[in-house]
Design a protein around this motif. Structure first.
Motif, PDB file in Angstrom:
ATOM      1  N   ALA A   1       0.804  -1.164   0.054  1.00 39.22           N
ATOM      2  CA  ALA A   1       0.017  -0.076  -0.021  1.00 39.22           C
ATOM      3  C   ALA A   1       0.741   1.146  -0.066  1.00 39.22           C
ATOM      4  CB  ALA A   1      -0.734   0.114   1.067  1.00 39.22           C
ATOM      5  N   ALA A   2       1.883   1.286   0.609  1.00 39.82           N
ATOM      6  CA  ALA A   2       2.894   2.481   0.597  1.00 39.82           C
ATOM      7  C   ALA A   2       3.569   2.595  -0.751  1.00 39.82           C
ATOM      8  CB  ALA A   2       3.851   2.289   1.926  1.00 39.82           C
ATOM      9  N   VAL A   3       3.879   1.472  -1.322  1.00 45.22           N
ATOM     10  CA  VAL A   3       4.580   1.777  -2.505  1.00 45.22           C
ATOM     11  C   VAL A   3       3.614   2.221  -3.450  1.00 45.22           C
ATOM     12  CG1 VAL A   3       5.926   0.312  -4.465  1.00 45.22           C
ATOM     13  CG2 VAL A   3       6.366   0.022  -1.879  1.00 45.22           C
ATOM     14  N   ASP A   4       2.288   1.603  -3.514  1.00 48.39           N
ATOM     15  CA  ASP A   4       1.442   2.059  -4.521  1.00 48.39           C
ATOM     16  C   ASP A   4       1.153   3.274  -4.350  1.00 48.39           C
ATOM     17  OD1 ASP A   4       1.203  -0.507  -5.363  1.00 48.39           O
ATOM     18  OD2 ASP A   4      -0.633  -0.916  -4.250  1.00 48.39           O
ATOM     19  N   TRP A   5       0.797   3.958  -2.969  1.00 45.42           N
ATOM     20  CA  TRP A   5       0.821   5.478  -2.852  1.00 45.42           C
ATOM     21  C   TRP A   5       1.886   6.047  -3.308  1.00 45.42           C
ATOM     22  CZ3 TRP A   5       4.106   8.364   0.063  1.00 45.42           C
ATOM     23  CH2 TRP A   5       3.754   9.852   0.366  1.00 45.42           C
ATOM     24  N   ALA A   6       3.054   5.683  -3.155  1.00 43.81           N
ATOM     25  CA  ALA A   6       4.261   6.603  -3.736  1.00 43.81           C
ATOM     26  C   ALA A   6       4.182   6.719  -5.208  1.00 43.81           C
ATOM     27  CB  ALA A   6       5.383   6.041  -3.153  1.00 43.81           C
ATOM     28  N   ARG A   7       3.814   5.610  -5.660  1.00 40.16           N
ATOM     29  CA  ARG A   7       3.817   5.525  -7.259  1.00 40.16           C
ATOM     30  C   ARG A   7       2.718   6.535  -8.010  1.00 40.16           C
ATOM     31  NH1 ARG A   7       4.611  -1.014  -7.752  1.00 40.16           N
ATOM     32  NH2 ARG A   7       6.959  -0.968  -7.727  1.00 40.16           N
ATOM     33  N   ALA A   8       1.693   6.509  -7.180  1.00 39.25           N
ATOM     34  CA  ALA A   8       0.547   7.375  -7.633  1.00 39.25           C
ATOM     35  C   ALA A   8       0.524   8.700  -7.361  1.00 39.25           C
ATOM     36  CB  ALA A   8      -0.852   6.786  -7.060  1.00 39.25           C
ATOM     37  N   THR A   9       1.122   8.969  -6.567  1.00 41.25           N
ATOM     38  CA  THR A   9       1.189  10.383  -5.935  1.00 41.25           C
ATOM     39  C   THR A   9       2.541  10.980  -6.174  1.00 41.25           C
ATOM     40  OG1 THR A   9       1.982   9.967  -3.786  1.00 41.25           O
ATOM     41  CG2 THR A   9      -0.516  10.004  -4.074  1.00 41.25           C
ATOM     42  N   GLY A  10       3.728  10.412  -6.889  1.00 38.90           N
ATOM     43  CA  GLY A  10       4.883  10.867  -6.836  1.00 38.90           C
ATOM     44  C   GLY A  10       5.820  10.889  -5.552  1.00 38.90           C
ATOM     45  N   GLY A  11       5.086  10.498  -4.414  1.00 40.26           N
ATOM     46  CA  GLY A  11       5.632  10.655  -3.129  1.00 40.26           C
ATOM     47  C   GLY A  11       6.921   9.742  -2.843  1.00 40.26           C
TER      48      GLY A  11
END
Length: 466
Positions: free
Chosen positions: A265-275
């Motif tokens: 979930a953390a990696v998915d969030w980073a990929r989706a937002t550029g975070g």
């Protein structure tokens, strides 16, 4: 004839006072001793060396030394030179606001988390590695170098982290820094320069990490923690959050690893937002009852900043840590490092590189892993026998354990321990200010005591538990 004898004296900054050379020199020496600038036992230059430095006759200095010896300011012994005499310091009167009472004493025992057994630092191996590293070092190693760190250490770290922690670590992406806090400071500066507004943090952690991010102008919204680790699914609802700081291998201080679904979930969030995910792998090398949890960075090296440190595996005093960065951050971080700290100390970098490449680092970590596991087992067994109502958790890895206490007892246990000379840290000490109240507990740093102090420390702990 050369003046080679002049190179054997110690330097001494002294300014003779008054008109007479000898009397002025004596008064200057008295004042230096009286003020404490020259402490008891300080060795003074030979009369010949000091006379040369001051541009006066040698007999002038010799006579001044002799008179000060006679007055008791100096001591002269054949073959030992002239030193400042040991004198009884005058007792300073207490100020008007001074309070008299028993002097504060250092605790006899400590279970404070956050550092290894300092007595186990591998001195002999470090000395051997240092000797080899300095012997082989090129001349240019002792000049100003790459702010990312020595290539020898970056290459050794890249190989080691890939092998031992599952990190994708090209040497060109490694930046050596002076501890995790230094690295986090640099990242905070870079994020703020990129107009980031917030870095999410775990609801349990270290307050000075949060303060450091706040000092960089970043908010620190918290992520809750449950039995599966940090609730990284909450990142999706956090607006203006550019990064998240996590301890996925062994959450500090609660001790559980981050569940695979939450890693994803953390990696998915980073990929989706550029975070960005800031991964603090502070003690990932120490695991006991399970297979090692690999670094989160291996899932997406372009979205994760990996932090590692020698503070737990060797000693905090080395001030050696490292970041493995996404390609686009290497330049900005190196530039930010150049502003405040162009380069970390080269000799220690070369020594650590030699320690790693020679295999001595692996051997030390394995030996310490066995030692800490034995202590953990002794802790668990002793608590089971003497405090069976106390729940112990977070013990599959790391250098600390969490003891859950009956509600309302954390403060009294810590106070009782302090009275008996045992330093303890409560679980509430690590709770984010915005987090809801949690269970009472203790964070027991069983890696902290020396081997000789371990039995007494464990006994002291059991005495204060409810």
């Amino acid at each position: 004839m050369t003046d080679s004898w002049a190179t054997f004296g110690a330097d001494l900054h002294i300014e003779p006072k008054g008109a007479g050379v000898r009397s002025g020199l004596m008064e200057a020496l008295r004042e230096a001793v009286r003020s404490g600038r020259l402490g008891p036992g300080t060795r003074l230059p030979s009369s010949r060396a000091l006379a040369s430095d001051l541009g006066v006759a040698r007999n002038t200095v010799a006579d001044a030394y002799a008179e000060l010896v006679a007055e008791g300011w100096l001591t002269a012994r054949q073959g030992s030179g002239t030193t400042v005499a040991r004198r009884s310091a005058p007792r300073r009167p207490a100020g008007p606001g001074a309070r008299r009472g028993p002097a504060s004493r250092a605790p006899a025992y400590s279970l404070l988390p956050g550092q290894p057994d300092l007595a186990s630092f591998p001195r002999a191996e470090w000395l051997r590695a240092s000797r080899r590293a300095l012997t082989d070092a090129p001349y240019e190693a002792f000049g100003y170098g790459d702010p990312r760190g020595r290539i020898e250490l970056r290459t050794a770290l890249a190989d080691y982290l890939g092998r031992a922690r599952g990190v994708y670590a090209d040497p060109e992406r490694v930046v050596v820094c002076s501890g995790f806090v230094h690295g986090l400071m640099l990242l905070g500066r870079v994020l703020r320069a990129r107009r980031a507004r917030a870095v999410a943090v775990e609801s349990y952690g270290l307050d000075f990490h949060w303060d450091l991010l706040a000092d960089a102008g970043l908010r620190t919204p918290r992520l809750p923690i449950d039995g599966l680790g940090t609730r990284t699914d909450g990142l999706a609802g956090m607006r203006d959050t550019a990064a998240v700081l996590v301890t996925p291998a062994h959450q500090f201080p609660t001790g559980m690893p981050l569940h695979p679904d939450r890693r994803a979930a953390a990696v998915d969030w980073a990929r989706a937002t550029g975070g960005l995910i800031l991964e603090d792998d502070y003690d990932g090398e120490f695991r006991y009852d399970r297979q090692p949890v690999g670094a989160l960075q291996g899932l997406d090296p372009e979205r994760v900043v990996y932090f590692g440190t020698a503070s737990k595996s060797l000693a905090p005093a080395l001030r050696l840590a490292w970041m493995v960065l996404p390609e686009g951050l290497v330049g900005p971080v190196a530039e930010a490092k150049g502003i405040s700290d162009w380069m970390s100390g080269t000799p220690d970098q070369l020594t650590l590189a030699e320690l790693i490449t020679s295999g001595a680092y692996d051997r030390h970590v394995r030996a310490m892993r066995l030692r800490y596991r034995r202590r953990r087992d002794q802790l668990v067994a002793e608590l089971a026998a003497r405090a069976p109502d106390i729940t112990v958790s977070g013990i599959a890895a790391g250098l600390h354990a969490v003891l859950t206490l009956p509600p309302g007892t954390e403060r009294s246990v810590i106070q009782s321990a302090a009275f008996q000379g045992l330093a303890l840290e409560g679980l509430s000490r690590f709770r984010h200010p915005d987090a809801a109240p949690g269970a009472d507990g203790l964070v027991i740093g069983y890696g902290t005591p020396t081997d000789s102090a371990w039995a007494g420390t464990l006994e002291a702990l059991c005495r204060v538990l409810p």
